[in-house]
Design a protein around this motif. Structure first.
Motif, mmCIF file in Angstrom:
data_model
loop_
_atom_site.group_PDB
_atom_site.id
_atom_site.type_symbol
_atom_site.label_atom_id
_atom_site.label_comp_id
_atom_site.label_asym_id
_atom_site.label_seq_id
_atom_site.Cartn_x
_atom_site.Cartn_y
_atom_site.Cartn_z
ATOM 1 N N LYS A 10 -1.961 -6.417 0.147
ATOM 2 C CA LYS A 10 -1.501 -5.256 0.928
ATOM 3 C C LYS A 10 -1.587 -5.492 2.437
ATOM 4 O O LYS A 10 -0.821 -4.909 3.202
ATOM 5 N N SER A 16 6.352 -5.484 -0.084
ATOM 6 C CA SER A 16 5.716 -4.641 -1.113
ATOM 7 C C SER A 16 5.513 -3.214 -0.637
ATOM 8 O O SER A 16 5.615 -2.263 -1.419
ATOM 9 N N LEU A 17 5.192 -3.057 0.657
ATOM 10 C CA LEU A 17 4.915 -1.719 1.193
ATOM 11 C C LEU A 17 6.090 -0.767 0.970
ATOM 12 O O LEU A 17 5.911 0.409 0.680
ATOM 13 N N TRP A 20 6.504 0.697 -2.574
ATOM 14 C CA TRP A 20 5.261 1.428 -2.848
ATOM 15 C C TRP A 20 5.300 2.794 -2.172
ATOM 16 O O TRP A 20 4.996 3.819 -2.793
ATOM 17 N N GLU A 32 -0.606 0.036 -10.018
ATOM 18 C CA GLU A 32 -0.391 -0.997 -9.004
ATOM 19 C C GLU A 32 -1.117 -2.264 -9.422
ATOM 20 O O GLU A 32 -2.287 -2.208 -9.734
ATOM 21 N N VAL A 34 -1.924 -5.866 -7.712
ATOM 22 C CA VAL A 34 -1.804 -6.729 -6.528
ATOM 23 C C VAL A 34 -1.994 -8.178 -6.950
ATOM 24 O O VAL A 34 -2.967 -8.518 -7.626
ATOM 25 N N TRP A 201 -2.167 3.170 2.191
ATOM 26 C CA TRP A 201 -1.895 1.726 2.188
ATOM 27 C C TRP A 201 -2.769 1.032 3.250
ATOM 28 O O TRP A 201 -3.356 -0.022 2.986
ATOM 29 N N ALA A 205 -5.582 -1.834 2.591
ATOM 30 C CA ALA A 205 -5.499 -3.153 3.244
ATOM 31 C C ALA A 205 -6.753 -3.430 4.074
ATOM 32 O O ALA A 205 -7.249 -4.564 4.100
#
Ligand SMILES: N[C@@H](CCC(=O)N[C@@H](CS)C(=O)NCC(=O)O)C(=O)O
Length: 233
Positions: A10, A16-17, A20, A32, A34, A201, A205
C-alpha cells in the motif's frame, strides 16, 4: 464467494489505490490481499492470481479483472454513479482518467508514490515538470467548472467519481516530494487527505513497515529534508 482485491504494497502501489478507493466509495464488501513488492515470492504470488503478472486484480464469482481502470469500469456497471451522470461530463471524466492511466511517465518514475515520504527534495526533469503542469491545468479547469455548482463536494466533477480515484496517487506524490503547487492543486490535494476512505489507505500504508529501497526516491537528500516544509522552495 467473497470478492477479493489483490493489491501491491500500500505504501507504494499507486495502481492498487485507484480501484481500492472506488470499491470503498461503491460500498462493496470485499477482501483485500496485499502482495508485497520485491520479496522472493512476489512474482510467483502475483502470477498465481494475475494473467498480466501485475496487480491490482479483482476476483469475484463472475470474473477476474487485471487492470485498474477496467476494474473501475466493472464497478461502474454495478454502481453507475461512479461516473458523472451527465454524458458530456462522463466523456470528460473518461478522457482525463484515460490520460492519467496511459500518460505522465516522467512524473510516475521521478515522483514514485510513497505514502511515508514527506516533502523530499528532488530535481525534476523538464518532462516531469510538464507532466505536473498538465495535471495542474486539468485539475484547475475542472474545479473551476464546478465553482457554480451548489452541490459540488470538492471533487473534479462535483461528487466523487472514478476520475478522482485516478488522480488520488498524485495527491500522495505531491506530499512526498517538495515540488511547487498552485492554490488549486493544494486545495484538491487537501480534499483527498480529508477523505475518510483515503485516510484509511494512508493509515494502512503508514503502519506497514516494509521498505523497498529501489522505491525510496530522494531519501538521501537529508540536508534538504531537514529544512522545515514552509521554508522549502
Ligand atoms: N496498467 C496496469 C498497471 C499495473 C502495474 O503496473 N502494477 C504494478 C504495481 S503498481 C505491478 O504489478 N508490478 C509488479 C511487477 O511488475 O512485477 C493497471 O492499470 O492495473
Amino acid at each position: 464467494m467473497k470478492s477479493v482485491l489483490y493489491l501491491g504494497t500500500k505504501n507504494y502501489s499507486s495502481w492498487s489505490l485507484r480501484p481500492w478507493l472506488v470499491a470503498k466509495k461503491a460500498g462493496f464488501d470485499f477482501e483485500e490481499v496485499v502482495i508485497d513488492f520485491d520479496q522472493p515470492d512476489t512474482k510467483q504470488k502475483i502470477q498465481a492470481v494475475s494473467p498480466s503478472g501485475k496487480v491490482p486484480v479483482w476476483v469475484d464469482e463472475h470474473v477476474r479483472i487485471w487492470d485498474s481502470l477496467a476494474i473501475c469500469e466493472y464497478f461502474a456497471e454495478q454502481v453507475p454513479s461512479l461516473w458523472p451522470s451527465d454524458p458530456i461530463q462522463r466523456a470528460q471524466a473518461r478522457a482525463v482518467s484515460a490520460e492519467m492511466h496511459s500518460g505522465f511517465p516522467a512524473l510516475r518514475s521521478e515522483m514514485g508514490m510513497n505514502v511515508r515520504a514527506y516533502l523530499r527534495g528532488i530535481e525534476l526533469s523538464e518532462a516531469a515538470k510538464n507532466d505536473l503542469k498538465r495535471i495542474e491545468v486539468i485539475w484547475t479547469a475542472l474545479l473551476e467548472a464546478q465553482s457554480n455548482n451548489p452541490n459540488a463536494e470538492g471533487w473534479l466533477f462535483g461528487r466523487f467519481s472514478i476520475a478522482d480515484a485516478m488522480f488520488a496517487p498524485v495527491a500522495i506524490r505531491l506530499n512526498g516530494y517538495a515540488v511547487p503547487m498552485s492554490a488549486s492543486m493544494k486545495a484538491y490535494q487537501a480534499q483527498f487527505y480529508a477523505d475518510p476512505d483515503f485516510q484509511q489507505w494512508i493509515k494502512d500504508a503508514e503502519e506497514d513497515t516494509l521498505i523497498v529501497p529501489r522505491l525510496e526516491i530522494g531519501q538521501d537528500n537529508e540536508e534538504y529534508n531537514a529544512i522545515q516544509p514552509n521554508d522549502k522552495a
